[in-house]
Enzyme design. Sequence first.
Site, PDB file in Angstrom:
ATOM      1  N   TYR A   1       0.576   1.520  -3.093  1.00  0.00           N
ATOM      2  CA  TYR A   1       0.903   1.864  -1.710  1.00  0.00           C
ATOM      3  C   TYR A   1       1.661   0.721  -1.034  1.00  0.00           C
ATOM      4  CZ  TYR A   1       0.391   2.603   3.305  1.00  0.00           C
ATOM      5  OH  TYR A   1       0.653   2.732   4.633  1.00  0.00           O
TER       6      TYR A   1
ATOM      7  N   GLY B   1       1.822   5.118   5.602  1.00  0.00           N
ATOM      8  CA  GLY B   1       1.037   6.054   6.387  1.00  0.00           C
ATOM      9  C   GLY B   1       1.093   7.448   5.812  1.00  0.00           C
TER      10      GLY B   1
END
Length: 539
Positions: free
Chosen positions: A52, A59
């Site tokens: 990530y 997000g």
Amino acid sequence: MKITIGNDHLTLEDFKKILFEDANIEIGNKAAKRVEKCYNFLEDFTKNKLIYGINTGFGPMAQYRIEEEEQTQLQYNLIRSHTTGMGNPISPVFVKSLMVARLNTLLKGYSGVHPELVELLCEYINNDVLPVIYEHGSVGASGDLVQLSHLALSLIGEGKVTDLKGNIQNTQHVIEELGLEPFRIRLREALALMNGTSAMTGVGIVNAIHAQNLMNWSILASAMIVELVESFDDHYSYELNAVKLHEGQAFVAKKMRSVLKDSTLVRSRREHHYEKKVTVNVLKEKMQEYYSIRCVPQILGPIHDTIEQVINVLIAEVNSVNDNPIVDAEREDVYHGGNFHGDYVSLEMDKLKTAITKLSMLSERQLNYLLNDKLNQILPPFVNLGKLGFNLGMQGAQFVATSTVAENQTLSFPMYVHSIPNNNDNQDIVSMGSNAALLASKVIENTFQILAVEFLTIIQAVDYLGFEDKLSSCSKRVYQQLRELVPVFSNDSIMYPKIGAVKEYLYNTTIDITSKGCKMESTVETNAEFEMEVECCPV
């Protein structure tokens, strides 16, 4: 003075030295090695893996994979797109504090940043290159994204920076003069800088430092009022306060005894009421003082305990790893979660502003007692040293204190429970921690103003009663220092410079009450503007 950070936990005393005593910092060798090891591990670990914020969007857009040739630009996009802060710039000392907090987190070696980033951030701190960061923007959930993006922007050589005096310049110009180069992003440095609680924590730490000082000033003001009314000594005695088992109450009572130990104004209950036979049916003197005088240990005690709890949580937070994901070089793994969430800080900031609001309410009630001749029965109305009716004394100043307390009471509405979902409901419950910290700072600033009105009234009362030489040594010293700023006045003159000068003195003077007496140290030079205006006003 130089402080090594990263090897051990930072303390509140470290922050005081860095922020108020011009101490420089250096990165510890152990911390530098951890940062380098973590970066090298992450650089290798990310190959052929989905991580990530490195090869994904952010997000709710994390489902989009980012090609290798776009990954560096992704980090720059994150910084520039989130520099949306609005409102007033926050105080430079808050900015410096949050920079120290962010650096300390990165030095834990769990963020995967390049060693050059922490070295540059250290240079910025030591040279007071402080990014302009605005009060509005953070919801305190994925950390203080907006406010910390302005920090990241300055580190890549863009945006504007200020120094501790508030002088704003273009970042590029300042770092060129210092011979520094903008940071070049490698892996995830933008996300590592932005995805944490350092803004709310940095502001919170400055709040805690000022709150400790407010507590000591409030204890001293209360003690001086005990002297003015020639109170009995048992309400702050060891014996009375020891039987109520709260640390803060005992702390406050002990401080009051330290201040008042050599006062000639305080009366002994035993001597006046127990060893002498009282024969009158109606006492002229009060048997017990009003609660704002008699119950000071019970009122300020829980405020002291709250401040100490706030400090414990803030120091735990600032020494924690609070970004996402966590890069663990020792276990050779990357963990995704929510260490960036600011609930711990948010709740403590709400507690702190509530506690300080109560302190301001105590100050206002003590002030009202001094100004109301029907209550105190020893001073003229509004401690007016001039001609009654013709002069007004402290009448106008009371309005400032009363209205400011009312603002504190309104600002004490909690942010911690005021979550609003956003970010496409990815951030469906948030902390509002940065808002909480900044509102707490406003309450603290307000309370210094309220105490300034109280202290100005106290020293006027000392002169009316002719008590200077009867005060305790601690009270007398403060009285004399305040009188150097504001000479005794009986005629009406412009009041705001007087109040301002006293406020600046209280705000910038650290007072430490010990068994040996009171130690006072100024953290900055006295505000010259207020000094000049006081001198030119007729008194």
